[in-house]
Design a protein around this motif. Structure first.
Motif, mmCIF file in Angstrom:
data_model
loop_
_atom_site.group_PDB
_atom_site.id
_atom_site.type_symbol
_atom_site.label_atom_id
_atom_site.label_comp_id
_atom_site.label_asym_id
_atom_site.label_seq_id
_atom_site.Cartn_x
_atom_site.Cartn_y
_atom_site.Cartn_z
ATOM 1 N N ARG A 114 22.218 32.814 9.452
ATOM 2 C CA ARG A 114 23.481 32.441 8.211
ATOM 3 C C ARG A 114 22.695 33.061 7.277
ATOM 4 N NH1 ARG A 114 28.768 28.884 9.776
ATOM 5 N NH2 ARG A 114 29.303 31.036 10.701
ATOM 6 N N ARG A 115 22.089 31.518 7.237
ATOM 7 C CA ARG A 115 20.869 31.396 6.136
ATOM 8 C C ARG A 115 20.567 32.714 5.276
ATOM 9 N NH1 ARG A 115 16.233 30.221 3.387
ATOM 10 N NH2 ARG A 115 16.665 28.171 1.939
ATOM 11 N N GLU A 169 21.472 35.546 5.795
ATOM 12 C CA GLU A 169 22.757 36.544 5.812
ATOM 13 C C GLU A 169 23.358 36.005 4.516
ATOM 14 O OE1 GLU A 169 25.820 35.790 8.456
ATOM 15 O OE2 GLU A 169 23.910 37.378 10.418
ATOM 16 N N ILE A 170 23.492 34.839 4.225
ATOM 17 C CA ILE A 170 23.708 34.548 2.857
ATOM 18 C C ILE A 170 22.744 35.320 1.541
ATOM 19 C CG2 ILE A 170 24.328 33.031 1.257
ATOM 20 C CD1 ILE A 170 25.645 31.120 3.878
ATOM 21 N N ASN A 217 23.268 39.035 1.314
ATOM 22 C CA ASN A 217 24.404 39.114 0.339
ATOM 23 C C ASN A 217 24.629 39.155 -0.835
ATOM 24 O OD1 ASN A 217 25.919 40.493 2.854
ATOM 25 N ND2 ASN A 217 26.113 38.236 3.579
ATOM 26 N N ALA A 218 23.790 37.682 -1.463
ATOM 27 C CA ALA A 218 23.341 37.741 -2.956
ATOM 28 C C ALA A 218 22.463 38.795 -3.269
ATOM 29 C CB ALA A 218 23.044 35.808 -2.420
ATOM 30 N N ILE A 275 29.153 35.507 -3.358
ATOM 31 C CA ILE A 275 28.293 35.768 -2.562
ATOM 32 C C ILE A 275 28.719 35.227 -0.829
ATOM 33 C CG2 ILE A 275 26.010 34.944 -1.820
ATOM 34 C CD1 ILE A 275 25.808 34.154 -4.364
ATOM 35 N N ALA A 276 30.136 34.114 -0.937
ATOM 36 C CA ALA A 276 30.626 33.551 0.645
ATOM 37 C C ALA A 276 31.388 34.423 0.665
ATOM 38 C CB ALA A 276 31.779 32.394 0.140
ATOM 39 N N SER A 292 29.278 36.998 3.043
ATOM 40 C CA SER A 292 28.648 36.328 4.037
ATOM 41 C C SER A 292 30.219 35.635 4.977
ATOM 42 C CB SER A 292 28.080 35.681 3.107
ATOM 43 O OG SER A 292 26.859 35.738 2.309
ATOM 44 N N VAL A 298 28.274 27.952 1.322
ATOM 45 C CA VAL A 298 26.934 28.485 0.029
ATOM 46 C C VAL A 298 26.187 26.895 -0.377
ATOM 47 C CG1 VAL A 298 27.016 29.914 -1.183
ATOM 48 C CG2 VAL A 298 28.030 30.801 0.617
ATOM 49 N N TYR A 345 24.312 24.792 2.166
ATOM 50 C CA TYR A 345 23.170 25.597 2.550
ATOM 51 C C TYR A 345 21.915 25.695 1.489
ATOM 52 C CZ TYR A 345 24.331 27.331 7.041
ATOM 53 O OH TYR A 345 24.294 27.941 8.390
ATOM 54 N N ILE A 356 19.731 29.557 -5.111
ATOM 55 C CA ILE A 356 19.784 30.902 -4.193
ATOM 56 C C ILE A 356 18.447 31.911 -4.724
ATOM 57 C CG2 ILE A 356 21.173 33.608 -3.358
ATOM 58 C CD1 ILE A 356 23.752 30.945 -3.451
#
Length: 226
Positions: A18-19, A21-22, A25-26, A43-44, A47, A54, A57, A64
């Motif tokens: 998940r991290r 993926e964030i 996407n960012a 961003i959220a 994702s 977000v 994390y 980020i």
């Protein structure tokens, strides 16, 4: 015994995915609309998580960006460090390929727009944590290049003992100039940049190294065995 249970290990892997993926996407949002214009909420949404997730994390958009750049750069360096050293062909080709891969790796981390933003932050915020991490990352890349050069049985035209650290700085500085020109020019292709890097590297190799070494790139015996 201190080992993770299957459930704990699964949760850890899911959190890591998940991290990542964030971050991915960012990176896409930063490249498309700019870092300043991108919100944590966007961003959220990209994702498919909540904004608090977000924040949990990363804490901030700056964090980020930091993770995107510096973690990506470290992964790229580690991959190069473990790669075999080429030999038996022109040293200019070998070094040019390595330097071009430095650029290619940066584009896999983030696009030109993001790197322009990062470089501007680096200049605008002297003595900031970001600037210090940027300097540390550059120094690590120079060290990697010096390590790479040190594996070759280099012979200089002037007969002096080659200094891998000094040579690494020279090649890094010239690559950096070409890299800045590349990221500042939105329409310049990666292939055009590669051509420039190859030309520069071959010129420098011709000026610095004894022709027999430059033509065949022999490794030191220890490096050849490893």
């Amino acid at each position: 015994m201190g080992t993770d249970s299957p459930d704990t290990g699964l949760r850890g892997r899911k959190k890591a995915r998940r991290r990542q993926e964030i971050l991915s996407n960012a990176s896409e949002l930063f490249a498309r609309q700019g870092v300043d214009a991108t919100t944590m909420a966007e961003i959220a949404e990209a994702s498919e998580v909540s904004p608090p997730t977000v924040f949990n994390y990363f804490g901030s958009k700056e964090n980020i960006l930091n993770a995107l750049i510096f973690e990506g750069a470290e992964r790229a360096r580690n991959a190069h460090r473990d790669s075999p050293r080429a030999t038996g062909k022109p040293f200019g080709d070998i070094l040019a390929q390595l330097l071009f891969e430095f650029t290619d790796n940066t584009l896999q981390i983030a696009g030109k727009r993001v790197w322009r933003y990062a470089e501007s932050v680096n200049i605008r915020r002297p003595n900031s944590d970001f600037q210090k991490r940027f300097a540390t990352s550059d120094a690590a890349l120079i060290d990697l290049l010096a390590e790479y050069l040190g594996d070759y049985d280099m012979r200089l035209l002037n007969g002096a003992d080659p200094d891998p650290d000094f040579l690494a700085r020279m090649f890094f500085d010239r690559w950096t100039a070409r890299y800045f020109a590349f990221i500042k020019d939105e329409v310049m292709s990666l292939e055009a940049h590669r051509v420039d890097v190859v030309a520069d590297t071959h010129t420098m190799v011709g000026l610095l190294f004894e022709p027999e070494f430059a033509a065949h790139s022999p490794l030191k015996k220890k490096a050849a065995r490893s």
